[in-house]
Design a protein around this motif. Sequence first.
Motif, PDB file in Angstrom:
ATOM      1  N   LEU A 146     -45.128 -19.301  85.133  1.00 49.27           N
ATOM      2  CA  LEU A 146     -46.476 -19.759  85.464  1.00 49.27           C
ATOM      3  C   LEU A 146     -47.297 -20.075  84.228  1.00 49.27           C
ATOM      4  CD1 LEU A 146     -47.471 -17.265  88.320  1.00 49.27           C
ATOM      5  CD2 LEU A 146     -46.855 -19.664  88.548  1.00 49.27           C
ATOM      6  N   ASP A 147     -46.858 -19.539  83.099  1.00 51.80           N
ATOM      7  CA  ASP A 147     -47.561 -19.763  81.831  1.00 51.80           C
ATOM      8  C   ASP A 147     -49.047 -19.469  81.985  1.00 51.80           C
ATOM      9  OD1 ASP A 147     -47.919 -20.393  79.181  1.00 51.80           O
ATOM     10  OD2 ASP A 147     -48.041 -22.548  79.517  1.00 51.80           O
ATOM     11  N   VAL A 148     -49.334 -18.273  82.449  1.00 54.01           N
ATOM     12  CA  VAL A 148     -50.724 -17.937  82.793  1.00 54.01           C
ATOM     13  C   VAL A 148     -51.653 -17.924  81.581  1.00 54.01           C
ATOM     14  CG1 VAL A 148     -50.164 -16.629  84.852  1.00 54.01           C
ATOM     15  CG2 VAL A 148     -50.251 -15.444  82.656  1.00 54.01           C
ATOM     16  N   TYR A 149     -51.101 -17.818  80.390  1.00 50.39           N
ATOM     17  CA  TYR A 149     -51.954 -17.823  79.203  1.00 50.39           C
ATOM     18  C   TYR A 149     -52.125 -19.223  78.626  1.00 50.39           C
ATOM     19  CZ  TYR A 149     -50.701 -12.883  79.416  1.00 50.39           C
ATOM     20  OH  TYR A 149     -50.494 -11.606  79.835  1.00 50.39           O
ATOM     21  N   GLY A 150     -51.558 -20.219  79.323  1.00 50.45           N
ATOM     22  CA  GLY A 150     -51.703 -21.590  78.851  1.00 50.45           C
ATOM     23  C   GLY A 150     -53.151 -22.042  78.953  1.00 50.45           C
ATOM     24  N   GLU A 151     -53.405 -23.228  78.488  1.00 52.81           N
ATOM     25  CA  GLU A 151     -54.791 -23.720  78.429  1.00 52.81           C
ATOM     26  C   GLU A 151     -55.363 -23.928  79.826  1.00 52.81           C
ATOM     27  OE1 GLU A 151     -55.765 -26.969  76.061  1.00 52.81           O
ATOM     28  OE2 GLU A 151     -54.946 -26.158  74.218  1.00 52.81           O
ATOM     29  N   PRO A 152     -56.467 -23.257  80.139  1.00 54.46           N
ATOM     30  CA  PRO A 152     -57.144 -23.532  81.416  1.00 54.46           C
ATOM     31  C   PRO A 152     -58.037 -24.758  81.287  1.00 54.46           C
ATOM     32  CG  PRO A 152     -58.337 -21.853  80.232  1.00 54.46           C
ATOM     33  CD  PRO A 152     -57.163 -22.259  79.345  1.00 54.46           C
ATOM     34  N   ASP A 153     -58.568 -25.218  82.438  1.00 54.13           N
ATOM     35  CA  ASP A 153     -59.635 -26.230  82.366  1.00 54.13           C
ATOM     36  C   ASP A 153     -60.823 -25.559  81.714  1.00 54.13           C
ATOM     37  OD1 ASP A 153     -58.028 -27.969  83.673  1.00 54.13           O
ATOM     38  OD2 ASP A 153     -58.799 -27.454  85.657  1.00 54.13           O
ATOM     39  N   GLY A 154     -61.428 -26.172  80.783  1.00 59.04           N
ATOM     40  CA  GLY A 154     -62.476 -25.451  80.054  1.00 59.04           C
ATOM     41  C   GLY A 154     -63.789 -26.163  80.006  1.00 59.04           C
TER      42      GLY A 154
END
Lengths: 155, 284
Positions: A146-154
């Motif tokens: 899931l790559d939960v630490y990847g870049e979120p919408d910011g």
Amino acid sequence: MPSTLQPALAEHPFLRGMTPEALALLTGCAKNHRFAAGEYLATHGTQADRCFLIRKGRVALYAASAAKSVIVNTAGPGELVGWSWIITPYRYRFDARATEDTLAFDLDGACLRQKCDDNPALGYEFLKRVSIELGRRLDDVQLRLLDVYGEPDGG
Amino acid sequence: MAVEGFVPQDGSDPMVPEPYRIVERRRETSHTVTLALSSAGEVPTRAFQPGQFSMLYAFGLGEVPISISGSTARRDRLEYTIRGVGAVSKALCETPVGAMLGVRGPFGTAWPVAGPENRDLLIVAGGIGLAPLRSVIYQVLERRSHFGNAFVLIGARTEADLLFRDEYPRWRAAGLDTRVTLDAASGSWKGSVGVVTSLFPNVEVRPNRTVAMLCGPEVMMRFAAQALRDKGLSPHDIYVSMERNMKCAVGFCGRCQYGADFICRDGPVLPFGRLEDRLVLQEV
């Protein structure tokens, strides 16, 4: 095998709660093994004739390519390393190497398979425990996908 | 209970930004920067409680909610650890020392650091989620003997993404059992690889005397909270910090509404027991 290993095996989280009869059978397949940091417990592609119950230290599972070596998982005290001994074609799928000085129960895979075949109750119990570990590892891998630490919408 | 949300008591308007100057800028990772701000106006630098956030205004660009990551003991500055992921946050990360920002707040509820003596603490952080928990860690360090066992479990994507890494030795030396796991690691990494819950089996959790504080992506917090419940922890002893796109920050506009709660006012720190039914729903 020294009978003194059975109480120690009974205390290992992976085996905790097993009947004395089952533990007595397993004890016949077990020995203590110390691995120095950097030492291999298993090598990818070779015959999977052992598995390990970690008592102290840490073991890393590596997937290697020509370019680099990546750690795909680690196991610490209380955990199991190696289930290829119970799944055909009985070959290790990863390299397993101690990342620090490690103490483990070293279980003979062929011996375990034979005892599980001869004693289905033991085999079922052991397989249930391996399945819990497999499920936990699968959950772990799926969560990492899931790559939960990847870049979120910011903002 | 999480501490009630903050409303200014000095008569100031919470909608009006106050001028703050950047007094220190520290790069944490390739995408993350910590800024230390001090008041440049008539009102002294505001006090805060761990877990609270401010609205940081990059002049001409916009405002974003950022958790406070510094020590409550430093009354002369407020620290914010910012990951540059959008136009405003990227601009904040690039703002130099000496420049001015607008600041509103602090707002929101706080982590339940105060409480009975000898409680065990389990601090679980994923990625940038370590920032809002660092203020808790600093308070625990200041009053270490007040607490029982104290664990800090940190998950990150890679070694290069670890926040505040140079502080871990000090935390460990002060009696905080600090453990780290990565999603992916090169062959030279000597630590653990796996999701943050993979650290749980070797952590002793004593139900009824442990309070857990979780901060990170919602998926991570949901799985971590469930794993802690499996270890016997009550959902009311597990606290999570929710992230939503706050706008007014004082519960007027409804932009951060999450079911029956406004995260800016009722959160961001909330007991998991209050949220667990909502965390499995999509598009809430």
